[in-house]
Design an enzyme around this catalytic site. Sequence first.
Site, PDB file in Angstrom:
ATOM      1  N   SER A  33      41.122  42.297  19.154  1.00 54.47           N
ATOM      2  CA  SER A  33      42.259  42.701  18.450  1.00 54.47           C
ATOM      3  C   SER A  33      42.997  43.568  19.078  1.00 54.47           C
ATOM      4  O   SER A  33      42.954  44.144  20.205  1.00 54.47           O
ATOM      5  CB  SER A  33      41.853  43.068  16.846  1.00 54.47           C
ATOM      6  OG  SER A  33      41.106  44.556  17.280  1.00 54.47           O
ATOM      7  N   TYR A  34      44.291  43.894  18.312  1.00 54.26           N
ATOM      8  CA  TYR A  34      45.376  44.576  19.101  1.00 54.26           C
ATOM      9  C   TYR A  34      44.679  45.787  19.571  1.00 54.26           C
ATOM     10  O   TYR A  34      44.083  46.802  18.910  1.00 54.26           O
ATOM     11  CB  TYR A  34      46.464  45.037  17.966  1.00 54.26           C
ATOM     12  CG  TYR A  34      47.941  45.395  18.572  1.00 54.26           C
ATOM     13  CD1 TYR A  34      48.387  44.850  19.630  1.00 54.26           C
ATOM     14  CD2 TYR A  34      48.425  46.696  18.004  1.00 54.26           C
ATOM     15  CE1 TYR A  34      49.468  45.134  20.114  1.00 54.26           C
ATOM     16  CE2 TYR A  34      49.388  47.130  18.953  1.00 54.26           C
ATOM     17  CZ  TYR A  34      50.099  46.413  19.751  1.00 54.26           C
ATOM     18  OH  TYR A  34      51.181  46.979  20.276  1.00 54.26           O
TER      19      TYR A  34
END
Length: 755
Positions: free
Chosen positions: A335-336
Amino acid sequence: MKTVFMVAEKPSLAQSIAKILSRGNMSSHKGLNGACSVHEYTGSFIGQSVHFKMTSVCGHVMTLDFIGKYNNWDKVDPAELFSKAPTEKKEANPKLTMVKFLQVEGRGCDYIVLWLDCDKEGENICFEVLDAVLPVMNKPRGTEKTVYRAKFSSITDTDICNAMNSLGEPNRNEALSVDARQELDLRIGCAFTRFQTKYFQGKYGNLDSSLISFGPCQTPTLGFCVERHDKIQSFKPETYWVLQAKVNHEKESSLTLEWDRVRVFDREIAQMFLNITKMAREAKVESVSKKEKAKQRPLALNTVEMLRVASAALGMGPQHTMQIAERLYTQGYISYPRTETTHYPENFDLKEPLRQQTNNPYWAETVKALLSEGVNRPRKGHDAGDHPPITPMRAATEAELGTDASIPVHINNICQRNYVTVESGRRLKPTNLGIVLVHGYYKIDAELVLPTIRSAVEKQLNLIAQGKANYQQVLEHTLDIFKRKFHYFVDSIAGMDELMEVSFSPLAATGKPLSRCGKCHRFMKYIQAKPSRLHCSHCDETYSLPQNGTIKLYKELRCPLDDFELVLWSSGSRGKSYPLCPYCYNHPPFRDMKKGMGCNECTHPTCQHSLSMLGIGQCVECENGVLVLDPTSGPKWKMACNKCNVIVHFFENAHKVRVSPETCESCDAALVDVDFNKAKSPLPGDETQHSGCVFCDPVFQDLVELKHAATRHPMHRGGQGKRQGRGRGKGRRPGGRPNPKRPKDKMAALAAYFV
């Protein structure tokens, strides 16, 4: 059919998103800038069938800078940069022509969906894209919404599809907070940097740094390095003694008894206790204590902890870690990676990311055991309200992770400025310059080097992002504080000067005599340490020189304008070289000249070293360059562009090569008079002399070879540019005659010569 134009932050991200949304049924082609691809497919959008065009930018489209005249260090007081100097947005990378690219691809679209990274910088880029695209979009009907913002934290099918089904709007306040930070960094950094650089380079010759820079983040980073260095240097180890006793009871394992006194710094006392212990036959246990150690469940992973673990466990630097993390994010593996949050929402399904790892060859068994036994949730951490903690989204092997590395951005800056060096084990060691600067800041104004004031500024910028503070008021208030600090710093610079004098030599005592000053006719000192320059101690004047090359005296010839001895700059035997007048280089003598121009760009009408006398014709590649004869290059003669890195080798082993006052009737380039070596003359009939056009004369055709001073881009075929003329330069030739246009069919002929 209406068109939806979608823009991501990076080319790889655009491809991944388009592939998910189109289910792989898309066509792709390169955009006009060569860096970004365009992916097209048909689909549904707000209940209608539409044509999708997905592309990207390459980070920021625009950058902030001062308008032209305020970039002149010599004519602008740095104090003016805090308020008087106007700023403007410029393209961050002009070579990418990103604004034109976005307008070409977005022209005539009906909707725009922004897939920029979901942080403040991404929000700022949203509005940079909108500024470029909105003017060329179709006008909306009435109050129809045409601008949408996608919010996502990972590149998975689920997250991307959810983002597409819940589109919002870009956040103007977050974008403004980035605008404010950019302007603050520009004005504060440039003001301090320009003052420091000019002041210290004008006094000391062995600083060995081309720029004495200051940065609101860079300088506190240097401060941390120097603070740690100072602690190491001031640490004085002191010897101490410890008394230890091990006891055994039958077959049980030995026990180490702890001394109640812990340690003693007097050896004689330690020896006394040791002797007492040796003579004793029995020992009495005063107390028994047991200690249990338990390791807490970890917090969910945020950016800072990821950087710490990567450094401690993998030996990876922060910038290396972030590069790999961003690549894994754009490819859908995690994820980010930029988040401050260490707490998962209560409804977050921890088992789903684990299921993605069940086929990994290294930890599949551990993952399966976790899934069967049940998962303990991480400790409750901090919810910063930005992105979820960093989470693996699918399994990855090691080619997929990659191995490139670099030094962190701010550390890289202070390394380039020669403030610190990187020692073995990634240890940072401050140089004398770095140490003196930090100690000087502490002496004058400690807040310039402490992180506290930057932290306070960040809080104000966050208030802008939250809509709780006015952008203009925060900007003016912060700039006023730093303007006052700047004036106090300038008034108190003697405090730092006292430290500089201990470590660095004055200009007059540095360098070696090289060329004569045109004012006092005494020898000036050539200072080789960065930035290389000439200093006249008698006149107390310093003259900048071109960098990244060698400087030597040029035949003891003098400039006809100011009587300064010329020097020759060279980038090596395979590179370019040209003479220059130290005074003209710093004080352009003609209106059409800029600071930093050598004799190969000088427009003096009669000087034997000038462009007017040595220029041959327009460059075969760049728009504004002129090919100028290098009179020092024999016997391997060459002419070089005075703007780009094109070099043309010709007439090897010729005795003399001179630029004729005559011009070519076909292309208006200057003719060249060549006197060849009799034994190696390529001319027919034992001829040794010939005059002709480098570009048109068939006798010279096989004697001309195009090269480049550096291999920064592939060799192009000459003559395929946009120019129509081949004269010595734009405008008028010496004598007032304008340069006529060269016939178009000459382009093909030139291409043949320069293949």
